[in-house]
Design an enzyme around this catalytic site. Structure first.
Site, PDB file in Angstrom:
ATOM      1  N   HIS A   1       9.198   6.181   8.746  1.00  0.00           N
ATOM      2  CA  HIS A   1      10.253   6.512   9.712  1.00  0.00           C
ATOM      3  C   HIS A   1      11.553   5.783   9.381  1.00  0.00           C
ATOM      4  CE1 HIS A   1       7.335   8.711  11.984  1.00  0.00           C
ATOM      5  NE2 HIS A   1       6.633   7.629  12.282  1.00  0.00           N
TER       6      HIS A   1
ATOM      7  N   ASP B   1       2.813  13.351   9.695  1.00  0.00           N
ATOM      8  CA  ASP B   1       2.617  12.410  10.781  1.00  0.00           C
ATOM      9  C   ASP B   1       1.742  12.966  11.906  1.00  0.00           C
ATOM     10  OD1 ASP B   1       2.796  10.204  12.401  1.00  0.00           O
ATOM     11  OD2 ASP B   1       4.936  10.367  12.794  1.00  0.00           O
TER      12      ASP B   1
END
Length: 472
Positions: free
Chosen positions: A294, A345
């Site tokens: 991220h 994810d």
């Protein structure tokens, strides 16, 4: 875009570059060879599942060759996965909410998983990945124990379930064994005790985590093991060095969620007087083997620190926008020297073409300018960058001695038809979807043929059954 990294494989395996006889031949209408689209390429696969030869200008398919119509790419790598999050798709799209309300729904799903049900779900999810052209997944795995924290007779039962699921779905896996010890940073940085739902994630201490992770021995050449720090929220500062040292001693990949939420930054700065990036650097977590996932809310100093340490960054655009996390500073990280990779994810969708183009398109929205990366650079992030991040650099390219892992995207669907061959890269990145994948080959084995999985009957049915079994 930086994608190549000095990232060890974790097991010391070296490519077999000898001129071994071909066990099987695949003939590609178009193949992406180190950034160049080449017509009429024959890929000769050895009995060891490697490319014994890559031959250009083979005008007609050799006798007995498998014909791959479309653009053949090195296998796509999904560098960041939580397989059980696939069960949340659609249910968490109802209404509004925040990351934290989404997390409550995630905890409820996690509480219902056993080694058997996790195997069933992960097998279906990994089969969906194969259908999307993914040949290797990085499983960021922290669901270690039974609900309430009780240990299974085999403390690594859940890890074994995931590795078996990947094998039976026909893809490679890097099991990123994740340290998850606390529910928050705590007033003195010592970590808050895990809450009731998090007890099954925690080993109690980094030392105990290391003992369990060391005992895990995956079965099969398709699997490798790395480590992960869940986040600075979930691993107290005094424990970070233990996880980093474990990875360093093994030359293994080390991944970490970094600055996904502004609340994480604020808590870290309040307690430690520094950003999560600075804290990780201080405790030896940021290295050339490390991948920060991220990295959404970084300061300029953070970006420079990531670049200086050779740390890679895995962007997960579909999840980051699904959870309203924000758009990370990918161009600045790229310029600083961070190798970029991509992950799905939470599996709001499983589509690496969407992740690749979202990296560019999201930045266009943020900056109101175009052309931050070429299509070829985005493909490198989805292939070479991801494979290196997971410790499989020998699966990064279609070249002699490489692992015979590749995927073919159709250029004649309603989405991809029309452009000429020289625009195949742009077509794949900016028009194709996972539904356009026609073939996926892993270690020379045809796992997806003509859009159908060869090992799992009816992947949609398998997903429906596995997810249905987890409903209350």
């Amino acid at each position: 875009m930086t994608t190549t990294r000095n990232n060890p494989t974790g097991d010391g395996a070296a490519p077999d570059t000898g001129a071994a006889p071909a066990e099987k031949v695949y003939w590609c209408e178009l193949a992406w060879l180190n950034g160049t689209v080449e017509p009429h390429v024959a890929l000769e696969v050895t009995a060891q599942g490697r490319l014994g030869a890559v031959r250009r200008d083979v005008e007609a398919p050799p006798t007995g060759a498998a014909v791959l119509r479309g653009l053949t790419l090195p296998g796509l790598a999904n560098a960041h996965s939580h397989a059980f999050h696939r069960a949340l798709r659609s249910t968490v799209q109802v209404g509004s909410g925040t990351f934290w309300t989404w997390r409550d729904a995630m905890y409820q799903t996690a509480s219902r998983l056993t080694p058997d049900t996790y195997y069933t779900l992960a097998r279906a999810v990994y089969a969906e990945m194969a259908l999307a052209g993914i040949t290797c997944v990085g499983e960021f795995h922290y669901l270690h124990h039974a609900p309430g924290g009780a240990r299974y007779d085999d403390p690594n039962a859940m890890s074994h379930a995931l590795v078996a699921a990947a094998a039976d779905a026909g893809i490679r896996i890097t099991l990123l064994d994740t340290a998850y010890l606390s529910s928050g940073i705590g007033p003195k940085g010592r970590g808050e005790p895990p809450n009731r739902q998090q007890l099954r994630f925690s080993d109690g201490s980094a030392e105990t985590w290391a003992e369990r992770a060391t005992a895990f021995r995956p079965e099969g050449a398709h699997a490798r093991v790395g480590a992960a720090v869940h986040s600075v929220r979930a691993v107290p500062a005094r424990e970070l060095g233990t996880v980093a040292q474990w990875a360093e001693e093994r030359g293994a990949p080390l991944h970490v969620h970094l600055s996904e939420q502004t609340a994480e930054n604020e808590a870290c700065e309040s307690v430690h007087g520094m950003t999560p990036t600075a804290l990780l650097a201080e405790h030896g977590v940021l290295t050339p083997r490390t991948v920060a996932v991220h990295a959404t809310h970084l300061t300029d100093d953070d970006i420079r620190q990531v670049g200086r340490t050779g740390t890679g960054v895995c962007m997960c655009p579909t999840t980051e926008r699904d959870l309203a996390d924000g758009i990370g500073p990918a161009p600045a990280l790229d310029r600083a020297g961070a190798a970029l990779s991509l992950g799905s994810d939470s599996h709001a969708v499983i589509d690496m073409f969407e992740e690749a183009r979202a990296l560019e398109l999201d930045e266009r929205l943020a900056s109101r300018t175009r052309g931050h990366w070429t299509a070829g650079q985005l493909l490198r992030a989805a292939t070479e960058g991801g494979q290196a991040a997971l410790g499989w650099p020998e699966a990064s390219r279609l070249e002699t001695g490489a692992l015979a892992d590749f995927t073919t995207v159709a250029l004649d669907s309603v989405r991809t038809a029309g452009p000429v061959a020289r625009l195949a890269e742009e077509t794949a990145v900016f028009a194709a979807t996972a539904a356009d994948v026609r073939h996926t080959v892993v270690a020379g084995r045809h796992v997806v043929r003509d859009g159908a999985h060869t090992l799992v009957d009816s992947v949609p049915h398998a997903l429906t059954e596995a997810i249905g079994a987890l409903r209350p």
